[in-house]
Design a protein around this motif. Structure first.
Motif, PDB file in Angstrom:
ATOM      1  N   LEU A   1       1.076  -1.387  -0.314  1.00 56.25           N
ATOM      2  CA  LEU A   1      -0.311   0.106   0.101  1.00 56.25           C
ATOM      3  C   LEU A   1       0.678   1.150  -0.108  1.00 56.25           C
ATOM      4  O   LEU A   1       1.096   2.477  -0.383  1.00 56.25           O
ATOM      5  N   LYS A   2       1.819   1.330   0.949  1.00 56.48           N
ATOM      6  CA  LYS A   2       3.009   2.124   1.159  1.00 56.48           C
ATOM      7  C   LYS A   2       3.419   2.822  -0.850  1.00 56.48           C
ATOM      8  O   LYS A   2       3.517   3.956  -0.635  1.00 56.48           O
ATOM      9  N   GLY A   3       3.577   1.789  -1.140  1.00 54.37           N
ATOM     10  CA  GLY A   3       4.564   1.372  -2.501  1.00 54.37           C
ATOM     11  C   GLY A   3       3.791   1.003  -3.747  1.00 54.37           C
ATOM     12  O   GLY A   3       3.857   0.953  -4.670  1.00 54.37           O
ATOM     13  N   VAL A   4       2.823   1.767  -3.590  1.00 53.73           N
ATOM     14  CA  VAL A   4       1.998   1.272  -4.988  1.00 53.73           C
ATOM     15  C   VAL A   4       2.090   1.824  -6.303  1.00 53.73           C
ATOM     16  O   VAL A   4       2.262   1.075  -7.522  1.00 53.73           O
ATOM     17  N   LYS A   5       2.636   3.013  -6.101  1.00 50.80           N
ATOM     18  CA  LYS A   5       3.013   3.665  -7.005  1.00 50.80           C
ATOM     19  C   LYS A   5       4.190   3.201  -7.593  1.00 50.80           C
ATOM     20  O   LYS A   5       4.387   2.622  -9.311  1.00 50.80           O
ATOM     21  N   GLU A   6       5.219   2.706  -7.102  1.00 52.37           N
ATOM     22  CA  GLU A   6       6.636   1.998  -7.673  1.00 52.37           C
ATOM     23  C   GLU A   6       5.955   0.391  -8.074  1.00 52.37           C
ATOM     24  O   GLU A   6       6.666   0.074  -8.855  1.00 52.37           O
ATOM     25  N   PHE A   7       5.458  -0.159  -7.125  1.00 56.69           N
ATOM     26  CA  PHE A   7       4.962  -1.086  -7.920  1.00 56.69           C
ATOM     27  C   PHE A   7       4.138  -1.544  -9.159  1.00 56.69           C
ATOM     28  O   PHE A   7       4.164  -2.164  -9.905  1.00 56.69           O
ATOM     29  N   LYS A   8       3.583   0.053  -9.378  1.00 55.49           N
ATOM     30  CA  LYS A   8       2.444  -0.902 -10.626  1.00 55.49           C
ATOM     31  C   LYS A   8       3.860  -0.394 -11.679  1.00 55.49           C
ATOM     32  O   LYS A   8       3.659  -0.937 -12.960  1.00 55.49           O
ATOM     33  N   GLU A   9       4.870   0.820 -11.097  1.00 53.81           N
ATOM     34  CA  GLU A   9       4.963   1.041 -12.329  1.00 53.81           C
ATOM     35  C   GLU A   9       6.442  -0.552 -12.462  1.00 53.81           C
ATOM     36  O   GLU A   9       7.106  -0.737 -13.964  1.00 53.81           O
ATOM     37  N   MET A  10       6.757  -1.228 -11.988  1.00 50.62           N
ATOM     38  CA  MET A  10       7.135  -3.137 -11.750  1.00 50.62           C
ATOM     39  C   MET A  10       5.978  -3.483 -13.200  1.00 50.62           C
ATOM     40  O   MET A  10       6.651  -4.486 -13.800  1.00 50.62           O
ATOM     41  N   GLY A  11       5.043  -3.290 -13.199  1.00 50.09           N
ATOM     42  CA  GLY A  11       4.327  -4.464 -13.696  1.00 50.09           C
ATOM     43  C   GLY A  11       3.065  -4.823 -12.821  1.00 50.09           C
ATOM     44  O   GLY A  11       2.530  -5.233 -13.476  1.00 50.09           O
ATOM     45  N   GLY A  12       3.131  -4.357 -11.795  1.00 48.10           N
ATOM     46  CA  GLY A  12       2.287  -5.275 -11.060  1.00 48.10           C
ATOM     47  C   GLY A  12       1.201  -4.661 -10.443  1.00 48.10           C
ATOM     48  O   GLY A  12       1.345  -3.358 -10.707  1.00 48.10           O
ATOM     49  N   GLU A  13      -0.308  -5.430  -9.769  1.00 50.83           N
ATOM     50  CA  GLU A  13      -1.263  -4.695  -9.714  1.00 50.83           C
ATOM     51  C   GLU A  13      -1.537  -4.590  -8.268  1.00 50.83           C
ATOM     52  O   GLU A  13      -0.931  -5.394  -7.275  1.00 50.83           O
ATOM     53  N   ALA A  14      -1.756  -3.628  -7.597  1.00 47.34           N
ATOM     54  CA  ALA A  14      -2.743  -3.470  -6.403  1.00 47.34           C
ATOM     55  C   ALA A  14      -3.185  -4.706  -5.946  1.00 47.34           C
ATOM     56  O   ALA A  14      -3.787  -4.867  -6.536  1.00 47.34           O
ATOM     57  N   ILE A  15      -3.302  -4.701  -4.441  1.00 44.97           N
ATOM     58  CA  ILE A  15      -3.704  -6.276  -4.292  1.00 44.97           C
ATOM     59  C   ILE A  15      -5.343  -5.371  -3.499  1.00 44.97           C
ATOM     60  O   ILE A  15      -5.417  -4.057  -3.402  1.00 44.97           O
ATOM     61  N   ARG A  16      -5.649  -6.199  -3.721  1.00 47.95           N
ATOM     62  CA  ARG A  16      -7.499  -6.111  -4.079  1.00 47.95           C
ATOM     63  C   ARG A  16      -8.542  -5.943  -2.846  1.00 47.95           C
ATOM     64  O   ARG A  16      -9.929  -4.975  -2.420  1.00 47.95           O
ATOM     65  N   GLY A  17      -8.184  -6.999  -2.594  1.00 54.58           N
ATOM     66  CA  GLY A  17      -8.530  -7.831  -1.146  1.00 54.58           C
ATOM     67  C   GLY A  17      -8.739  -8.501  -0.463  1.00 54.58           C
ATOM     68  O   GLY A  17      -7.301  -9.125  -0.359  1.00 54.58           O
ATOM     69  N   LEU A  18      -8.277  -8.598   0.605  1.00 54.10           N
ATOM     70  CA  LEU A  18      -7.709  -9.496   2.267  1.00 54.10           C
ATOM     71  C   LEU A  18      -9.382 -10.017   2.513  1.00 54.10           C
ATOM     72  O   LEU A  18      -9.948  -9.152   3.722  1.00 54.10           O
ATOM     73  N   LEU A  19      -9.583 -10.801   3.146  1.00 55.56           N
ATOM     74  CA  LEU A  19     -10.746 -11.872   3.584  1.00 55.56           C
ATOM     75  C   LEU A  19      -9.944 -12.517   4.910  1.00 55.56           C
ATOM     76  O   LEU A  19      -9.432 -13.137   4.727  1.00 55.56           O
ATOM     77  N   LEU A  20     -10.364 -11.997   6.088  1.00 57.99           N
ATOM     78  CA  LEU A  20     -10.238 -12.256   7.495  1.00 57.99           C
ATOM     79  C   LEU A  20     -10.746 -13.720   7.803  1.00 57.99           C
ATOM     80  O   LEU A  20     -12.390 -13.344   8.172  1.00 57.99           O
ATOM     81  N   CYS A  21     -10.839 -14.850   8.111  1.00 62.04           N
ATOM     82  CA  CYS A  21     -11.609 -15.394   8.168  1.00 62.04           C
ATOM     83  C   CYS A  21     -11.534 -16.008   9.747  1.00 62.04           C
ATOM     84  O   CYS A  21      -9.605 -16.105  10.218  1.00 62.04           O
ATOM     85  N   GLY A  22     -11.829 -16.537  11.119  1.00 65.08           N
ATOM     86  CA  GLY A  22     -11.965 -16.982  12.056  1.00 65.08           C
ATOM     87  C   GLY A  22     -12.733 -16.897  13.070  1.00 65.08           C
ATOM     88  O   GLY A  22     -13.849 -15.823  12.583  1.00 65.08           O
TER      89      GLY A  22
END
Length: 588
Positions: free
Chosen positions: A102-123
């Motif tokens: 999340l902190k490095g979204v811009k740099e991550f996209k420049e590498m060709g990746g896509e930001a994570i969109r969802g996280l499911l917490l189970c328990g």
């Protein structure tokens, strides 16, 4: 000029031409035409005003109904950090990776990746799923929206969709401002149930009144979690229409974090990559995790030397962080009520007993013979627990009413266990039957206080024979086409196993009659006993400490099924050998 652009300009020219012709006709018609036009225009304005007035009321009503119970928390507002989330270091490690993305979204996209969109917490409840989402948002320094899934449901069809659209619209605006945004949806199974199972938000009815929106609400959530790349501001749309913006629309980094206790019921479309990319199972902490949590909370309160994190963690196997926090606070409350300056281990123990069993409510009008009945009933449980359960310790035996139980005998594990042997399950069955054995041997009668004891013993015997393959067959009703028929066939064997274990535990209580009498006498005198006091009674009687529990084996069961009358037995999941069976906690 492209054809699509020419069509747009052609429409504009036609409208301007029409208005010009009307203006010329009015001018040529002189005052009469102008007067008629003004009258028609006045009538049209009045109709427009009436329509607008009705629309405003309708829109205001829907706006009021569409306001969801969503709490927006800006970066730094909660102040919770990684140091505040205790007990699950592996979960923290995975969450830190998400914060890094999340902190490095811009740099991550420049590498060709896509930001994570969802996280499911189970328990299970109380394990810190929503708290973890707050920590992630605060550590990433991004806005955080806290929403409850049931709050999206509404009696008017479409209002729930508006709530979801409005939530994500605001999140995208804040994501552009802060770089990212987190939406936390608690109890997402309320709107995300599988549509093939008739879920999808528990919709019912049709038309305008749909009682929650049904699958439409789930569909809207699916769309908002993985939308197409579109321009969100009207200025950007204008520039694109004027061909002044040609680059691809940028999708804001909005992370949807959801929590559920029932991940198995969720729709598969929610769980696919691109929506909930990752799933984390947040379980109750182990011993080391509980020590860490107790150290965190006990540092904040005044306590004496008797209350240590290690001792408290041993008593709270299976507790969640929320339960631990509650027990520590209740211990302080009890210490304050007795006007003490520090909380002790006895305060902590009293807090646990009240939380697990309810308040003490002595029955002062109970006759002596009834008190004696309860005392021998619980003494039978306590002796079987003390002598037969190798991995448990007797924690408390009481004949003082708590909640709906006239008495109880409870144990606590000496350490965490993740599987059980056939001997341990048979020992549990004998513990359940020990009270009835004590009644028959020492009181010469049978009492009605064994309701839950017999139920638990029957459940464990059924699981022993028909689910985990510990009898003379490897048959499992979990694979049977008709479990009811299988249970009917197993009924004779279940009854035979129970009779065999009853005979064994009756012999046990007869051999330790002095132990039974001593415990019952102390219970009648004092009301309750701790495990340490029971062990002291045993040492005084036999001159040695608790012996090594014997290996319990059943007698050979019948070789073939006997026919039995149809009977109603517990459903799936009820007959679980790992079910907690604190014997003697049934109403007498």
């Amino acid at each position: 000029m492209k054809r699509s652009q020419w069509i747009k300009w052609r429409k504009l020219i036609l409208w301007l031409g029409t208005l010009l012709i009307i203006g010329v006709l009015l001018w040529a018609g002189a005052p009469t035409s102008i007067s008629i036009a003004v009258s028609l225009l006045s009538l049209a304005l009045q109709l427009l005003f009436a329509i607008m007035f009705m629309l405003v009321q309708f829109v205001a009503l829907f706006w009021f109904l569409a306001r969801g119970r969503t709490y927006w928390i800006l970066p730094g507002e909660t102040g919770v950090t990684w140091d505040d989330y205790r007990g699950n270091p592996e979960i923290v490690e995975n969450a830190k990776r998400i914060v890094t993305l999340l902190k490095g979204v811009k740099e991550f996209k420049e590498m060709g990746g896509e930001a994570i969109r969802g996280l499911l917490l189970c328990g299970p409840p109380g394990t810190g799923k929503s708290y973890l989402a707050q920590v992630i948002a605060n550590e990433a320094q991004v806005p955080f929206a806290y929403a409850s899934a049931p709050s999206f449901q509404n009696m008017f069809f479409g209002v729930g969709n508006l709530k979801v659209m409005g939530l994500y619209k605001k999140a995208r605006k804040l994501a552009k401002l802060y770089g990212a945004c987190i939406i936390f949806i608690d109890e997402i199974d309320a709107i995300g149930m599988s549509r093939s199972a008739g879920g999808g938000g528990a919709g019912g009815g049709g038309g305008m009144f749909s009682m929650g929106g049904g699958a439409g609400l789930l569909n809207e959530l699916l769309l908002q979690m993985d939308p197409p790349n579109i321009d969100n501001s009207w200025l950007t749309k204008l520039f694109r229409m004027l061909r002044l913006r040609r680059s691809k629309a940028d999708r804001p980094a909005v992370l949807t974090v959801a929590a559920t206790n029932l991940p198995d019921v969720l729709d598969p479309a929610l769980l696919r990559p691109g929506r909930f990319d990752r799933q984390l199972w947040v379980d109750s902490p182990d011993y080391d995790g509980r020590v860490d949590i107790f150290n965190y909370y006990l540092k904040k309160v005044k306590k004496d030397e008797s209350l240590t994190a290690e001792r408290a963690a041993l008593d709270t196997i299976g507790y969640s962080p929320a339960q631990i926090r509650h027990i520590v606070n209740e211990a302080v409350v009890i210490a304050h009520q007795r006007e003490a300056q520090e909380a002790s281990y006895e305060d902590f123990r009293a807090a646990m007993e009240t939380y697990e069993w309810g308040l003490k409510q002595p029955l002062r009008s109970m006759k002596e013979d009834e008190q004696r009945n309860v005392a021998y009933h619980e003494a039978g449980h306590a002796v079987a627990q003390f002598l037969l359960k190798p991995h448990d310790r007797v924690w408390k035996v009481t004949i003082i009413r708590r909640g709906g139980a006239l008495g109880l005998a409870a144990t606590k594990p000496t350490h965490e266990r993740y599987n059980r042997s056939d001997s341990e399950i048979l020992a549990e069955i004998q513990v359940c039957l020990a009270a009835r054995a004590a009644e028959e041997v020492f009181l010469g009668k049978k009492l009605n206080g064994v309701t839950s004891d017999l139920q638990q013993a029957t459940q464990m015997a059924g699981a022993y024979l028909g689910m985990v393959g510990m009898g003379d067959e490897l048959f499992s009703w979990l694979a049977a086409g008709s479990r009811t028929d299988a249970l009917r066939a197993l009924r004779p064997k279940i009854n035979e196993l129970l009779k065999d274990q009853m005979a064994q535990v009756k012999k046990l209580v007869e051999e330790h009659a002095d132990f039974i009498h001593a415990i019952a006498a102390e219970l009648l005198k004092r009301g309750d006993l701790t495990g340490e006091e029971i062990e002291q009674i045993y040492v005084e009687l036999y001159g040695r400490t608790r012996p090594e529990p014997p290996e319990i084996k059943p007698l050979p069961l019948m070789d073939s099924y006997a026919q039995a009358a149809p009977t109603k037995l517990p459903e799936d999941g009820d007959l679980d050998p790992d079910e907690d069976t604190e014997a003697g906690s049934d109403p007498k």
